[in-house]
Design a protein around this motif. Structure first.
Motif: not given
Length: 177
Positions: A74-84, A92-109
């Motif tokens: 997961m990551n964040y950038m400060v004041d990128p050009e693509h803000l709405y 601006w945040i982004g997250i990728t749960i790349g491995e199936p073992a990490g999905r559906g377990k509340g890790i994203g939360y």
């Protein structure tokens, strides 16, 4: 199972290889990057170690582990050009749960909550993100965490033989008293 988060400061080639695996996974591509058409959707990219090092100059990146297995980033950038909503001091945040073992377990939360704390420590109080219209699971997660829709960008990404909106969401973080 224990979830841990670590700030990425010294990228390795092994980590680049994992990121490339996730960024080129046909199941993840529609969820993680905008694609203008079928050709773009089928495009594969290769990140280099130097490019990842350059990315860290603008992205605060954290690795997500489930027990001892790297399952996402997961990551964040400060004041990128693509803000709405162009509001100074926005993460601006982004997250990728790349491995199936990490999905559906509340890790994203857990991960987003951790990231919000890091953003507050950095002195920022507003977070913005984009989520593709068809990614209902992620939208539900963001809504559960208090994010509110602030706009939609039409014809933003191609998937399943049609164009979809990018839904922009925001959240104001309360400062710790």
């Amino acid at each position: 199972m224990k979830t841990n988060f670590f700030k990425l400061t010294e990228p390795t080639q092994a980590l680049v290889d994992v990121f490339n695996q996730w960024e080129n996974n046909p199941d993840l591509i529609p969820l993680t990057r905008p694609n203008q058409d079928k050709v773009a959707l089928e495009r594969r990219d290769t990140l280099t170690l130097d490019e990842l090092k350059q990315r860290l100059e603008h992205h605060h990146t954290y690795l997500i582990y489930l027990d001892d297995q790297l399952v996402g980033e997961m990551n964040y950038m400060v004041d990128p050009e693509h803000l709405y909503k162009n509001e100074a001091g926005t993460a601006w945040i982004g997250i990728t749960i790349g491995e199936p073992a990490g999905r559906g377990k509340g890790i994203g939360y857990q991960a987003i909550q951790f990231l919000e704390e890091e953003i507050k420590k950095a002195g920022l109080t507003r977070v913005e993100l984009g989520v593709f219209e068809f990614n209902t699971q992620a939208r539900k997660l963001y809504e559960k965490l208090g994010y509110k829709e602030i706009g939609r960008i039409e014809n933003f990404t191609y998937w399943a033989d049609k164009m979809w909106f990018d839904i922009r969401m925001e959240k104001y973080l309360l400062k710790d008293v």
